[in-house]
Write an enzyme that holds these catalytic residues in place. Sequence first.
Site, PDB file in Angstrom:
ATOM      1  N   GLY A 222      43.348  36.771  41.704  1.00  0.00           N
ATOM      2  CA  GLY A 222      43.145  37.686  42.824  1.00  0.00           C
ATOM      3  C   GLY A 222      43.936  38.971  42.722  1.00  0.00           C
ATOM      4  O   GLY A 222      45.006  39.028  42.115  1.00  0.00           O
TER       5      GLY A 222
ATOM      6  N   HIS B  59      39.080  36.971  44.356  1.00  0.00           N
ATOM      7  CA  HIS B  59      39.006  37.839  45.525  1.00  0.00           C
ATOM      8  C   HIS B  59      39.827  39.120  45.370  1.00  0.00           C
ATOM      9  O   HIS B  59      40.885  39.130  44.752  1.00  0.00           O
ATOM     10  CB  HIS B  59      39.481  37.077  46.764  1.00  0.00           C
ATOM     11  CG  HIS B  59      40.891  36.561  46.630  1.00  0.00           C
ATOM     12  ND1 HIS B  59      41.993  37.293  47.005  1.00  0.00           N
ATOM     13  CD2 HIS B  59      41.375  35.388  46.157  1.00  0.00           C
ATOM     14  CE1 HIS B  59      43.090  36.602  46.773  1.00  0.00           C
ATOM     15  NE2 HIS B  59      42.740  35.434  46.261  1.00  0.00           N
ATOM     16  N   ASP B  60      39.299  40.193  45.935  1.00  0.00           N
ATOM     17  CA  ASP B  60      39.986  41.479  46.055  1.00  0.00           C
ATOM     18  C   ASP B  60      40.266  42.154  44.719  1.00  0.00           C
ATOM     19  O   ASP B  60      41.094  43.073  44.646  1.00  0.00           O
ATOM     20  CB  ASP B  60      41.304  41.329  46.839  1.00  0.00           C
ATOM     21  CG  ASP B  60      41.081  40.789  48.239  1.00  0.00           C
ATOM     22  OD1 ASP B  60      40.462  41.504  49.047  1.00  0.00           O
ATOM     23  OD2 ASP B  60      41.487  39.647  48.517  1.00  0.00           O
TER      24      ASP B  60
END
Length: 259
Positions: free
Chosen positions: A137, A119-120
């Site tokens: 992440g 994520h991100d």
Amino acid sequence: MKHPQANIHPGAKIADGVEIMPFATIEDDVVIGEGSKIYPNAVVMKGARLGKNVKVFPGAVISGEPQDLKFQGEETILEVGDNTVIREFVTVSRGTAAGIHKTTIGKNCLLMAYTHVAHDCQIGNNCILVNAVQVAGHVRIDDFAIIGGTSAVHQFVHVGAHVMVSGGSLVRKDVPPYVTAGREPLAYCGVNSTGLRRRGYSADKIQEIQEIYRIIYQTGLNNTKALDQIEGEFPDSVERDEIVKFVRESGRGILRGLF
């Protein structure tokens, strides 16, 4: 171009010329650009925004829910740029509210089989993640970087442009632009002169970059003094300024020298 045995949510926005093969799954709130191809048994989950001519190979799962305990089902997205290829069993998570609300894969990238992007993350253009690379992440990887197979990249690490990371590496520190990195613990191994030549950099420019890194890694100066010396000795240039800015703003600190 949409096989009747594909599972396509009516809320998905699919451009002309997209090929969706049997047993692929396209969820709601998905956008797929023209000319893209979704292979059998690939899953494109909600929040995916695919550009033109993207290929998603069998078994890949993209825009899945983040593997993050802070994620509470918030509306976030995954962006994939034009001409990017996502090979077999790749997994890419969408963003989180605790991050930048989106994961980004740039244009003309190649994510080889079994790669994971968490994520991100922000992956630039023309990047290659070789087989089974695992990216945690909030990682940022800049344009034209290549991460060797089975490498693992620690969360919040920044990998600069035109970097070549050796296969099987544990990337715990930031890797500044234009360099090669290898060994364990991961260390600066020189300038990525082969990659730079292939991308049109002149011999003089490559030598300038080498001299800049000689000051950073071989003079015994701390980073602050090394950057001051670089700014005093080298005229303004895109490459000089990019290196100085990267080192000065490094959040995790740059990787060590070879010796």
